[in-house]
Motif scaffolding. Structure first.
Motif, PDB file in Angstrom:
ATOM      1  N   ARG A  73      51.805  51.645  83.861  1.00 51.39           N
ATOM      2  CA  ARG A  73      51.610  50.212  83.695  1.00 51.39           C
ATOM      3  C   ARG A  73      52.964  49.505  83.857  1.00 51.39           C
ATOM      4  O   ARG A  73      53.996  50.163  83.932  1.00 51.39           O
ATOM      5  N   THR A  74      52.933  48.210  83.847  1.00 53.77           N
ATOM      6  CA  THR A  74      54.160  47.431  84.014  1.00 53.77           C
ATOM      7  C   THR A  74      54.221  46.360  82.945  1.00 53.77           C
ATOM      8  O   THR A  74      53.233  45.608  82.735  1.00 53.77           O
ATOM      9  N   ALA A  75      55.341  46.324  82.233  1.00 57.83           N
ATOM     10  CA  ALA A  75      55.558  45.259  81.248  1.00 57.83           C
ATOM     11  C   ALA A  75      56.165  44.056  81.957  1.00 57.83           C
ATOM     12  O   ALA A  75      57.062  44.188  82.793  1.00 57.83           O
ATOM     13  N   ILE A  76      55.668  42.867  81.614  1.00 59.25           N
ATOM     14  CA  ILE A  76      56.153  41.636  82.248  1.00 59.25           C
ATOM     15  C   ILE A  76      56.632  40.701  81.173  1.00 59.25           C
ATOM     16  O   ILE A  76      55.864  40.246  80.317  1.00 59.25           O
ATOM     17  N   ILE A  77      57.931  40.446  81.176  1.00 62.52           N
ATOM     18  CA  ILE A  77      58.536  39.505  80.229  1.00 62.52           C
ATOM     19  C   ILE A  77      58.704  38.160  80.957  1.00 62.52           C
ATOM     20  O   ILE A  77      59.261  38.115  82.062  1.00 62.52           O
ATOM     21  N   MET A  78      58.208  37.115  80.300  1.00 65.34           N
ATOM     22  CA  MET A  78      58.162  35.820  80.972  1.00 65.34           C
ATOM     23  C   MET A  78      59.063  34.834  80.243  1.00 65.34           C
ATOM     24  O   MET A  78      59.016  34.717  79.003  1.00 65.34           O
ATOM     25  N   THR A  79      59.890  34.139  81.020  1.00 63.95           N
ATOM     26  CA  THR A  79      60.749  33.069  80.458  1.00 63.95           C
ATOM     27  C   THR A  79      60.610  31.835  81.342  1.00 63.95           C
ATOM     28  O   THR A  79      60.394  31.926  82.558  1.00 63.95           O
ATOM     29  N   THR A  80      60.708  30.685  80.724  1.00 69.02           N
ATOM     30  CA  THR A  80      60.623  29.427  81.473  1.00 69.02           C
ATOM     31  C   THR A  80      61.936  29.147  82.169  1.00 69.02           C
ATOM     32  O   THR A  80      63.014  29.510  81.673  1.00 69.02           O
TER      33      THR A  80
END
Length: 345
Positions: free
Chosen positions: A337-344
């Motif tokens: 799987r792939t972890a996705i960290i999101m920032t504005t």
């Protein structure tokens, strides 16, 4: 060889267990015999014979005492067996003398006493001297055979019938002495084998106990490691779930597998609504195909990367986001799987 030595140790130990009583009974008989010599008017002969009996008794007593003071097991059991056999030879000669050279010239009750004394000591000592081979024969042969030959074939002429029976009786005693020795030897062999079996059993039990302890130790370590791993996983899971940074996890086809509270708050979409749906469903309609293709391509790659894009909330608001893709691999190195960290941005 070691088994034979251990067997001899047991045989000698059993022999010397009986020797104090055997020596005592023999010396008591010697005292009574001197009294009989005195009563039949041959005290001088009796005293000379008693001196010999005392010397023999002293030798056997010293040997017995020396053996009993030795540290067990003794270093040379064959030496102690030989010393006692030598002592028995002299004891046999001692009793054989009263039936040959010191046999009464005149007919009186000492004749019967002599025969009874020799017969009783020869037959009665079978049990005491049977543990060690030759120990009883060393005493019985010089004590019984010379008197039988002297009394029945020399003193009053050749009495073949009575003399033959006397020798046959002696043979019977010697035969049973030999059989008793075999019985004792067999019993001691069985004892040794049982001791060996018990020692092996105790050794096996000890080995099993050690193995059990080692296994229990390893199991406890594994359980501790598993608890620590589960605790770490729970801590990481809690950290991901409660962190203020929006985080999602997707499979190789961009379908959402995890969606934390910060992502729910930012996009207004609850995890149960988005679970199993493609992350690209959050893309706005403009440039949808191009952005979708870029995101799916990044998800397919097996290295960390990032991309800037625009995602929309449940209210239709467009938010500029920087997505950090971090592949999560299994133990064998395959991406799962792939972890996705999101920032504005």
């Amino acid at each position: 060889m070691e088994f034979r030595r251990r067997l001899l140790l047991k045989q000698v130990a059993e022999l010397f267990f009986f020797t104090p009583a055997a020596i005592s009974f023999s010396f008591i008989g010697s005292i009574v015999t001197v009294a009989v010599f005195y009563d039949t008017g041959e005290l001088q002969k009796g005293l000379w014979w008693f001196v010999l009996a005392t010397i023999v008794m002293f030798f056997r007593t010293v040997v017995t005492y020396a053996y009993r003071t030795q540290k067990k097991p003794v270093a040379h059991p064959e030496k102690w067996a030989t010393l006692m056999i030598v002592g028995n030879i002299f004891a046999g000669i001692q009793w054989g003398l009263i039936g040959t050279l010191l046999f009464p010239a005149a007919h009186n009750y000492r004749e019967l006493f002599t025969v009874l004394a020799i017969t009783s000591y020869v037959a009665g000592s079978i049990t005491a001297f049977s543990p060690v081979k030759w120990a009883h024969l060393a005493f019985a042969i010089p004590a019984s055979i010379p008197p039988a030959i002297y009394i029945f074939f020399m003193r009053d002429g050749m009495n073949f019938l009575s003399g033959g029976m006397a020798l046959f009786f002696i043979f019977c005693v010697l035969y049973f002495s030999h059989k008793q020795h075999q019985i004792v030897e067999h019993r001691l062999k069985v004892e040794l084998k049982n001791e060996d079996l018990l020692a092996r059993s105790l050794e096996s039990n000890s080995s099993l106990s050690i193995s059990h302890s080692e296994l229990r130790f390893k199991t406890e370590n594994e359980r501790r490691a598993l608890r620590e791993s589960n605790s770490r996983v729970a801590l990481l899971g809690t950290h991901v779930a409660r962190t203020l940074v929006p985080i999602a996890e997707c499979d190789r086809d961009s379908n959402v597998l995890e969606w934390n509270a910060a992502a729910e708050s930012l996009f207004g979409v609850r995890f149960k609504e988005l679970k199993g749906q493609p992350l690209t469903s959050l893309l706005p309609t403009e440039n949808y195909a191009e952005n979708k293709l870029a995101i799916k391509k990044l998800l397919a790659e097996n290295h960390a990367t990032s991309v800037d894009t625009i995602l929309r909330t449940s209210h239709g608001e467009r938010i500029g986001m920087r997505l950090f893709f971090t592949p999560i691999q299994s133990d064998d190195g395959n991406p799962v799987r792939t972890a996705i960290i999101m920032t504005t941005v």
